[in-house]
Scaffold this active site. Structure first.
Site, PDB file in Angstrom:
ATOM      1  N   ARG A 197      41.199  67.588  66.304  1.00 36.89           N
ATOM      2  CA  ARG A 197      41.911  68.613  65.509  1.00 36.89           C
ATOM      3  C   ARG A 197      40.979  69.710  65.010  1.00 36.89           C
ATOM      4  NH1 ARG A 197      42.778  68.017  59.497  1.00 36.89           N
ATOM      5  NH2 ARG A 197      41.132  66.634  58.790  1.00 36.89           N
ATOM      6  N   MET A 227      38.103  72.857  65.779  1.00 37.69           N
ATOM      7  CA  MET A 227      38.323  74.071  66.565  1.00 37.69           C
ATOM      8  C   MET A 227      38.125  73.805  68.060  1.00 37.69           C
ATOM      9  SD  MET A 227      36.820  77.772  65.698  1.00 37.69           S
ATOM     10  CE  MET A 227      35.180  77.199  65.936  1.00 37.69           C
ATOM     11  N   GLN A 245      33.423  65.997  67.421  1.00 39.68           N
ATOM     12  CA  GLN A 245      33.357  65.804  65.979  1.00 39.68           C
ATOM     13  C   GLN A 245      32.070  66.363  65.372  1.00 39.68           C
ATOM     14  OE1 GLN A 245      35.905  64.795  64.341  1.00 39.68           O
ATOM     15  NE2 GLN A 245      34.979  64.764  62.333  1.00 39.68           N
ATOM     16  N   ARG A 281      21.919  66.150  73.675  1.00 36.55           N
ATOM     17  CA  ARG A 281      21.761  67.001  74.866  1.00 36.55           C
ATOM     18  C   ARG A 281      20.440  66.841  75.597  1.00 36.55           C
ATOM     19  NH1 ARG A 281      23.721  72.524  72.457  1.00 36.55           N
ATOM     20  NH2 ARG A 281      25.939  72.015  72.388  1.00 36.55           N
ATOM     21  N   CYS A 328      26.723  77.046  73.955  1.00 40.48           N
ATOM     22  CA  CYS A 328      27.745  77.979  74.427  1.00 40.48           C
ATOM     23  C   CYS A 328      27.166  79.172  75.204  1.00 40.48           C
ATOM     24  CB  CYS A 328      28.592  78.459  73.257  1.00 40.48           C
ATOM     25  SG  CYS A 328      27.639  78.765  71.763  1.00 40.48           S
ATOM     26  N   GLN A 372      26.708  87.055  69.485  1.00 40.92           N
ATOM     27  CA  GLN A 372      27.511  85.844  69.402  1.00 40.92           C
ATOM     28  C   GLN A 372      28.613  85.934  68.356  1.00 40.92           C
ATOM     29  OE1 GLN A 372      23.612  83.254  70.633  1.00 40.92           O
ATOM     30  NE2 GLN A 372      25.276  82.105  69.715  1.00 40.92           N
ATOM     31  N   GLY A 387      31.423  80.422  67.044  1.00 42.24           N
ATOM     32  CA  GLY A 387      30.336  79.483  67.295  1.00 42.24           C
ATOM     33  C   GLY A 387      29.897  78.757  66.044  1.00 42.24           C
ATOM     34  N   GLU A 393      18.681  78.469  68.245  1.00 44.27           N
ATOM     35  CA  GLU A 393      19.566  78.950  69.303  1.00 44.27           C
ATOM     36  C   GLU A 393      18.750  79.547  70.455  1.00 44.27           C
ATOM     37  OE1 GLU A 393      22.702  78.338  69.063  1.00 44.27           O
ATOM     38  OE2 GLU A 393      23.767  79.682  70.411  1.00 44.27           O
ATOM     39  N   LYS A 422      17.103  76.914  72.791  1.00 47.18           N
ATOM     40  CA  LYS A 422      17.977  76.183  73.713  1.00 47.18           C
ATOM     41  C   LYS A 422      18.068  76.855  75.084  1.00 47.18           C
ATOM     42  CE  LYS A 422      20.881  74.385  69.992  1.00 47.18           C
ATOM     43  NZ  LYS A 422      22.125  74.560  69.245  1.00 47.18           N
ATOM     44  N   ARG A 456      24.161  87.137  65.678  1.00 50.42           N
ATOM     45  CA  ARG A 456      25.585  86.956  65.347  1.00 50.42           C
ATOM     46  C   ARG A 456      26.196  88.326  65.084  1.00 50.42           C
ATOM     47  NH1 ARG A 456      27.814  82.296  66.196  1.00 50.42           N
ATOM     48  NH2 ARG A 456      26.393  81.169  64.838  1.00 50.42           N
ATOM     49  N   HIS A 504      31.515  85.259  73.072  1.00 51.10           N
ATOM     50  CA  HIS A 504      30.107  85.662  73.048  1.00 51.10           C
ATOM     51  C   HIS A 504      29.841  86.683  74.160  1.00 51.10           C
ATOM     52  CE1 HIS A 504      29.434  82.578  70.234  1.00 51.10           C
ATOM     53  NE2 HIS A 504      28.768  81.697  70.955  1.00 51.10           N
ATOM     54  N   GLN A 550      33.850  81.583  74.349  1.00 52.83           N
ATOM     55  CA  GLN A 550      32.920  80.480  74.103  1.00 52.83           C
ATOM     56  C   GLN A 550      33.627  79.205  73.659  1.00 52.83           C
ATOM     57  OE1 GLN A 550      31.160  78.909  71.456  1.00 52.83           O
ATOM     58  NE2 GLN A 550      32.627  79.515  69.892  1.00 52.83           N
TER      59      GLN A 550
HETATM   60  P1  NAP Z   1      35.297  71.777  63.253  1.00 54.16           P
HETATM   61  O1  NAP Z   1      36.329  72.803  63.570  1.00 54.16           O
HETATM   62  O2  NAP Z   1      34.583  71.889  61.951  1.00 54.16           O
HETATM   63  O3  NAP Z   1      35.993  70.316  63.366  1.00 54.16           O
HETATM   64  C1  NAP Z   1      35.277  69.111  63.196  1.00 54.16           C
HETATM   65  C2  NAP Z   1      36.113  68.096  62.418  1.00 54.16           C
HETATM   66  O4  NAP Z   1      36.339  68.506  61.073  1.00 54.16           O
HETATM   67  C3  NAP Z   1      37.527  67.861  62.910  1.00 54.16           C
HETATM   68  O5  NAP Z   1      37.524  67.089  64.076  1.00 54.16           O
HETATM   69  C4  NAP Z   1      38.160  67.142  61.739  1.00 54.16           C
HETATM   70  O6  NAP Z   1      37.848  65.760  61.821  1.00 54.16           O
HETATM   71  C5  NAP Z   1      37.428  67.738  60.539  1.00 54.16           C
HETATM   72  N1  NAP Z   1      38.291  68.594  59.717  1.00 54.16           N
HETATM   73  C6  NAP Z   1      38.280  68.603  58.373  1.00 54.16           C
HETATM   74  N2  NAP Z   1      39.147  69.485  57.893  1.00 54.16           N
HETATM   75  C7  NAP Z   1      39.771  70.042  58.960  1.00 54.16           C
HETATM   76  C8  NAP Z   1      40.790  71.012  59.087  1.00 54.16           C
HETATM   77  N3  NAP Z   1      41.364  71.603  58.040  1.00 54.16           N
HETATM   78  N4  NAP Z   1      41.187  71.354  60.328  1.00 54.16           N
HETATM   79  C9  NAP Z   1      40.643  70.793  61.402  1.00 54.16           C
HETATM   80  N5  NAP Z   1      39.665  69.846  61.335  1.00 54.16           N
HETATM   81  C10 NAP Z   1      39.228  69.471  60.105  1.00 54.16           C
HETATM   82  O7  NAP Z   1      34.141  71.733  64.357  1.00 54.16           O
HETATM   83  P2  NAP Z   1      34.025  72.534  65.744  1.00 54.16           P
HETATM   84  O8  NAP Z   1      33.659  73.936  65.492  1.00 54.16           O
HETATM   85  O9  NAP Z   1      35.216  72.218  66.552  1.00 54.16           O
HETATM   86  O10 NAP Z   1      32.716  71.845  66.384  1.00 54.16           O
HETATM   87  C11 NAP Z   1      32.716  70.491  66.798  1.00 54.16           C
HETATM   88  C12 NAP Z   1      31.447  70.175  67.574  1.00 54.16           C
HETATM   89  O11 NAP Z   1      31.405  70.967  68.745  1.00 54.16           O
HETATM   90  C13 NAP Z   1      30.136  70.491  66.822  1.00 54.16           C
HETATM   91  O12 NAP Z   1      29.154  69.546  67.184  1.00 54.16           O
HETATM   92  C14 NAP Z   1      29.725  71.799  67.367  1.00 54.16           C
HETATM   93  O13 NAP Z   1      28.332  72.014  67.281  1.00 54.16           O
HETATM   94  C15 NAP Z   1      30.149  71.637  68.810  1.00 54.16           C
HETATM   95  N6  NAP Z   1      30.349  72.898  69.464  1.00 54.16           N
HETATM   96  C16 NAP Z   1      31.036  73.854  68.821  1.00 54.16           C
HETATM   97  C17 NAP Z   1      31.240  75.055  69.440  1.00 54.16           C
HETATM   98  C18 NAP Z   1      32.028  76.103  68.729  1.00 54.16           C
HETATM   99  O14 NAP Z   1      32.304  77.077  69.318  1.00 54.16           O
HETATM  100  N7  NAP Z   1      32.439  75.937  67.483  1.00 54.16           N
HETATM  101  C19 NAP Z   1      30.739  75.296  70.704  1.00 54.16           C
HETATM  102  C20 NAP Z   1      30.046  74.283  71.377  1.00 54.16           C
HETATM  103  C21 NAP Z   1      29.861  73.080  70.738  1.00 54.16           C
HETATM  104  P3  NAP Z   1      38.839  64.624  61.299  1.00 54.16           P
HETATM  105  O15 NAP Z   1      40.148  64.780  62.002  1.00 54.16           O
HETATM  106  O16 NAP Z   1      38.104  63.386  61.686  1.00 54.16           O
HETATM  107  O17 NAP Z   1      38.948  64.843  59.828  1.00 54.16           O
END
Ligand code: NAP
Length: 372
Positions: free
Chosen positions: A10, A12, A73, A102, A135, A162, A166, A241, A244, A268, A275, A351
């Site tokens: 759930r 992003m 997560q 990684r 990314c 970026q 991200g 960044e 990497k 950024r 990106h 991205q």
């Molecule tokens: P995120 O949006 O912060 O979500 C992570 C977790 O936060 C969710 O699975 C959820 O877990 C919890 N959460 C708490 N409140 C929430 C809310 N209101 N809505 C949705 N989730 C909520 O993290 P993310 O940006 O997707 O990134 C996840 C991983 O992917 C990280 O390791 C990041 O480094 C990696 N990543 C991210 C990107 C990017 O573009 N953002 C790109 C490449 C890799 P629960 O359901 O367990 O509470």
């Protein structure tokens, strides 16, 4: 059907992954189980008209029952759970968006349009950990992979632009709040033709420098500005960044570390989810621009060429133009004045798709194919 555990679905990246899995009908091929770190016992998302109960994501026994786990997560979760799970004897496939594993020797960075052979060989050799790449690295290789495949890149410098995505959902929200605060600060001035632009600019600057400007997540103004540092600090002066780029590119390509030198500045900007990066490439040979464009197109079905013309570049080579698309356009391709073997290029990509969710989704398919 193989049991697949989804963690972080759930967030992003997880939401984009879920949407793509639905679009591509991946759920028809697996038995999904949904995990959560915060909502155990609540109802899962609906798949094929059915819901289930969300499972506690730290429950090692429940995770151990899965054939494949996909987690979006984050690294804290991976560091907390992965080793406990492996120590418990679990031998399933771990597919992860987080960076924590990684660069580990037991893990492969997955980007199958670029390194499918490496992934398949690793599967045969018993590798079970497949991690999505950084990314900007993944997007660079999706755009320009054909040049790397042809071994034409001696070194490259990627200067990145970026997007807010991200940094996660709360950062995207705060960027919009910052934009809104700037707009509100000049609401009564902007339509007054008698006011000079310097009066408006002064009001904007005051707004951005005021204590009320929303900064809780970014720490500094991003709207109306840029942030020239992403990630932690390395001893050599690179940001995390920037580090990497060379490390992950060589690992994805199956090279020894340092085989291709890559470096640049990561910045950024106030884009939402896509990106961009400007590349300076030192080619190993003097290859014509036409041949370079052919090689880029041959790299994978998602790379596209935008002619080095003003209108085409502004229309098709921007974050706004490619948001939500799997196409990774490459443009501004020209030989630089420095010499025939120096190439400039500009690429933009979504991205959240190729930079995050899509390599994981496709890795699931590769694993399912391998398992038959
Ligand atoms: P995120 O949006 O912060 O979500 C992570 C977790 O936060 C969710 O699975 C959820 O877990 C919890 N959460 C708490 N409140 C929430 C809310 N209101 N809505 C949705 N989730 C909520 O993290 P993310 O940006 O997707 O990134 C996840 C991983 O992917 C990280 O390791 C990041 O480094 C990696 N990543 C991210 C990107 C990017 O573009 N953002 C790109 C490449 C890799 P629960 O359901 O367990 O509470």
């Amino acid at each position: 059907m193989k049991k697949i555990g989804l963690v972080g679905w759930r967030g992003m990246v997880g939401s984009v992954l879920m949407a793509r899995m639905r679009e591509e009908k991946d759920f028809d091929l697996v038995e999904p189980f949904f995990f959560t770190t915060s909502q155990a016992g609540q109802s899962s998302p609906e798949v094929a008209g059915q819901t289930s109960v969300l499972i506690e994501a730290f429950d090692i026994a429940a995770l151990k029952d899965m054939d494949i786990i996909i987690t979006c997560q984050g690294s804290n979760y991976t560091n907390d759970v992965y080793y406990k799970l492996r120590r418990s004897g679990w031998n399933g496939f771990w597919i992860d968006a987080a960076s924590a594993l990684r660069m580990k020797d037991h893990a492969v960075i997955t980007l199958d349009p670029v390194n499918l052979k490496l992934i398949q060989d690793s599967l045969v050799n018993g590798v079970k950990d497949f991690i999505g790449g950084n990314c900007t690295v993944s997007l660079m290789l999706m755009g320009l992979g054909g040049l790397f495949k042809a071994n034409l890149v001696e070194w490259a410098s990627a200067m990145t632009y970026q997007a807010a995505s991200g940094a996660g959902a709360v950062h995207m929200r705060e960027l919009i709040l910052q934009m809104g605060a700037i707009s509100s600060s000049v609401e009564t001035l902007i339509d007054s033709p008698e006011l000079g632009i310097l009066d408006i600019d002064k009001a904007v600057t005051q707004c951005m420098q005021s204590e009320q400007f929303p900064l809780a997540n970014w720490g500094f103004p991003l709207a109306g500005s840029i942030l020239p540092w992403i990630g932690d600090a390395k001893e050599n002066g690179q940001s995390g960044e920037e580090w990497k780029n060379e490390a992950e590119t060589n690992k994805i390509l199956g090279n020894v570390q340092g085989a291709i030198s890559l470096d640049g500045l990561c910045v950024r900007i106030g884009a939402m989810r896509c990106h961009s990066q400007a590349l300076t490439i030192k080619m190993r040979e003097n290859v014509s621009v036409a041949d370079i464009e052919d090689l880029i197109l041959e790299g994978n079905p998602w790379s596209a060429i935008v002619p080095n013309e003003k209108h085409a570049s502004l229309e098709r080579l921007t974050p706004a133009a490619i948001a939500g698309s799997l196409t990774v356009p490459v443009g501004r391709i020209r030989k630089m004045n420095i010499g025939d073997r120096y190439l400039s290029a500009f690429t933009a990509g979504d991205q959240l798709l190729w930079g995050a969710a899509e390599p994981l989704r496709r890795m699931l398919r590769v694993v399912l194919d391998y398992l038959g």
